[in-house]
Design an enzyme around this catalytic site. Structure first.
Site, mmCIF file in Angstrom:
data_model
loop_
_atom_site.group_PDB
_atom_site.id
_atom_site.type_symbol
_atom_site.label_atom_id
_atom_site.label_comp_id
_atom_site.label_asym_id
_atom_site.label_seq_id
_atom_site.Cartn_x
_atom_site.Cartn_y
_atom_site.Cartn_z
ATOM 1 N N HIS A 55 52.483 37.930 13.112
ATOM 2 C CA HIS A 55 53.238 37.788 11.863
ATOM 3 C C HIS A 55 53.388 36.317 11.488
ATOM 4 C CE1 HIS A 55 54.036 41.964 12.385
ATOM 5 N NE2 HIS A 55 54.732 41.774 13.487
ATOM 6 N N HIS A 217 53.218 46.611 10.440
ATOM 7 C CA HIS A 217 52.287 46.973 11.511
ATOM 8 C C HIS A 217 51.413 48.125 11.032
ATOM 9 C CE1 HIS A 217 56.164 45.673 13.246
ATOM 10 N NE2 HIS A 217 55.374 44.822 13.864
#
Lengths: 333, 230
Positions: A55, A217
């Site tokens: 991320h 995700h």
């Protein structure tokens, strides 16, 4: 899937090594873990964030002055180990306690909670604020179940500012919780990411399709539709936020238009143009805007929009300066 | 000397045998990595097999390196290796299972059916206390709880160790099968809602593999006449 990596097993270690090679004057790696902390933290409450890798620049990029003091990171899309969180906690605690601020995912909660229990055995007090800003991930009644996405950025900014003000752990936690409670986000995915260890795409989506509300995700969203124009898409996304949080004329908000990885700044600005227009039409004033890719999903294409509704207290802490290699705010107000 | 294969005869594994047993179990889970990855990719993010491999590799390495004097140490080392190295939800949960099994237990140097049952019962309770999942939530508990129940029944009925492990393994697999019909209440699969139906849970799959390989290993010991009798 082409990626610039060596061995998939080493991506996180090597990323941290590269980060320290670049910014080692101000940051250090916590020995034997994938934890990164600032050097010379002042004696006050510490703020620790963390989560899975993939991320970037979240979470290590949010470690800095007026921000988090440390980040505990895990493998790609996997929570950090309790040991990583504990070692970061031990390095940073100066007796006033440690606040954990991170996105609401079961793996992260399990690992941070276990670390908190271990920290308690070492006489370190911790508190936790879970960021659950993604309105697409559960109904309003089940908001406690919602995922944390780019809203982490606002929560960490406020937490860091409150800690820097030498407040108690209870106060830093209360104000950070307020920031989380006042923050809502929604994202849209245009293309999937691929995880280095599996070398596979995280989901499939047709070239002319998008998924509204998809998680960082690749968790399913609320609706799959044909690709829309930026303006249509932005309006649709904002509707989900307006349905969830009460915003009235003259309310002030901070805006974050966040790219998910491979969406360009050009596209993000186009989205932001429409966000500004819609908010202005509603009489909601924009106190500050960020257009950047802070909370990404490897090479996923897509964008998320986050609004944080301000009150005087949140504004006071938002106004404090903050500085890291990937996040910068001048002090104002 | 041949001993009659009847219920009620107390058989057990020595500390050394338990160490070899878990090295075997670990190898079996590592071998299943591609299957676990495939199962987890369907409704999770595909890293369960990778995590379990990391955890068991470290556990095996650790078991081979240290002097193991009791069974408590074996469980503790496996658990610690998982918690410290795996990350994710499965690291804490599988690690907690092993650590909680032997937490606050006196020194154990032989693994009888009653002892094994007592350990897995404590492990199950530890995992439930941490993860908060119940049977029916589509998690590892769905395979673990029926296996523990079968073991408790076997102890009550004074069953033979190998037979008890066989039933436990069968019940774990049955519990795993049933996860296909369930909506997930935890983890990434939770956001799938009804779309998780038709897919089995990855954590429950690992539990099923663990019980199956424990049964196979102990069965093999018996066949080779290596099971110990009291």
């Amino acid at each position: 899937m082409k990626k610039v990596i060596n061995n998939p097993e080493n991506v996180v270690n090597e990323m941290v090594e590269g980060f320290i090679a670049a910014f080692g004057n101000d940051y250090k790696k916590v020995q034997d873990t994938n934890g990164v902390i600032i050097k010379n933290k002042p004696k006050r409450v510490a703020v620790v964030t963390g989560g899975g890798s993939g991320h970037e620049p979240l979470f290590i990029g949010m470690v800095g002055e007026g921000l988090a003091d440390g980040a505990a990171i895990g493998n790609v899309f996997a929570a950090p180990t309790p040991n990583t969180v504990l070692e970061v906690t031990k390095e940073l605690d100066s007796g006033q306690g440690v606040l954990y601020v991170y996105g609401n995912y079961s793996g992260d909660v399990l690992n941070f909670d276990m670390a908190a229990e271990l920290a308690e055995l070492e006489d370190i007090t911790t508190k936790t604020v879970l960021v659950n800003d993604d309105v697409a991930s559960a109904t309003k009644e089940n908001a406690f179940d919602r995922r944390g996405i780019a809203g982490d950025i606002f929560a960490i900014k406020i937490a860091g500012a409150a800690a820097n003000d030498n407040l108690t752990l209870e106060e830093v936690a209360r104000i950070t919780q307020k920031a989380a409670d006042h923050t809502r986000s929604i994202g849209v995915a245009l293309s999937p990411s691929s995880i280095p260890s599996t070398g596979k795409y995280t989901f499939e989506i047709a070239d002319d399709e998008i998924e509204l509300g998809m998680g960082i995700h690749g968790e399913p969203g609320v609706k799959r539709t044909k690709l829309q124009t930026a303006d249509e898409l932005t309006a649709n996304m904002l509707d989900y936020i307006f349905d969830d949080i009460e915003l009235q004329e003259n309310d002030e908000v901070c805006v974050l238009v966040n790219g998910l990885g491979s969406t360009t700044l050009m596209e993000l600005f186009i989205v932001n143009r429409k966000v500004a227009k819609i908010l202005s039409e509603k009489g909601i004033s924009i106190y500050d805007t960020d257009v950047n890719s802070y909370c990404t999903t490897l090479e996923m294409a897509g964008v998320s929009i986050t609004l944080m509704k301000l009150d005087d207290e949140l504004k006071k802490y938002y106004n404090k300066p903050a500085n890291s290699p990937y996040y910068f705010k001048k002090g104002r107000g | 000397m041949m001993v009659a294969e009847t219920d009620g005869v107390q058989t057990y594994l020595s500390t050394k045998q338990v160490k070899d047993l878990y090295i075997y179990v670990g190898q079996k889970v590592i071998e299943a990595k591609p299957t676990l990855t495939e199962i987890d990719s369907a409704i999770g993010d595909g890293d369960h097999g990778i995590g379990m491999e990391v955890g068991f590799k470290k556990a095996i390495q650790q078991l081979n390196e240290i002097e193991v004097e009791d069974i408590n140490t074996i469980y503790k080392e496996i658990g610690k290796a998982m918690i410290s190295n795996m990350g994710g939800a499965s690291g804490v949960l599988f690690g907690t299972f092993f650590v909680a099994s032997v937490k606050n237990k006196p020194v154990i140097d032989k693994l009888t059916l009653a002892t094994f049952t007592h350990l897995v019962q404590s492990g199950l309770e530890g995992v439930q206390a941490r993860g908060k999942a119940k049977v029916g939530d589509k998690t590892m508990i769905d395979a673990l709880a029926p296996a523990v129940e079968a073991l408790n029944a076997a102890v009550e009925q004074n069953k033979d160790l190998v037979k008890a492990l066989q039933v436990a393994s069968e019940q774990a697999e049955l519990g795993l099968e049933q996860t296909k019909q369930l909506v997930a209440k935890f983890g990434r699969a939770k956001s799938l809602g009804e779309r998780a139906i038709g897919h089995q849970d990855a954590g429950a799959t690992t539990i099923s593999i663990i019980f199956k390989s424990i049964f196979d290993y102990v069965c093999n010991l018996k066949t080779n006449g290596e099971l110990l009798y009291e």
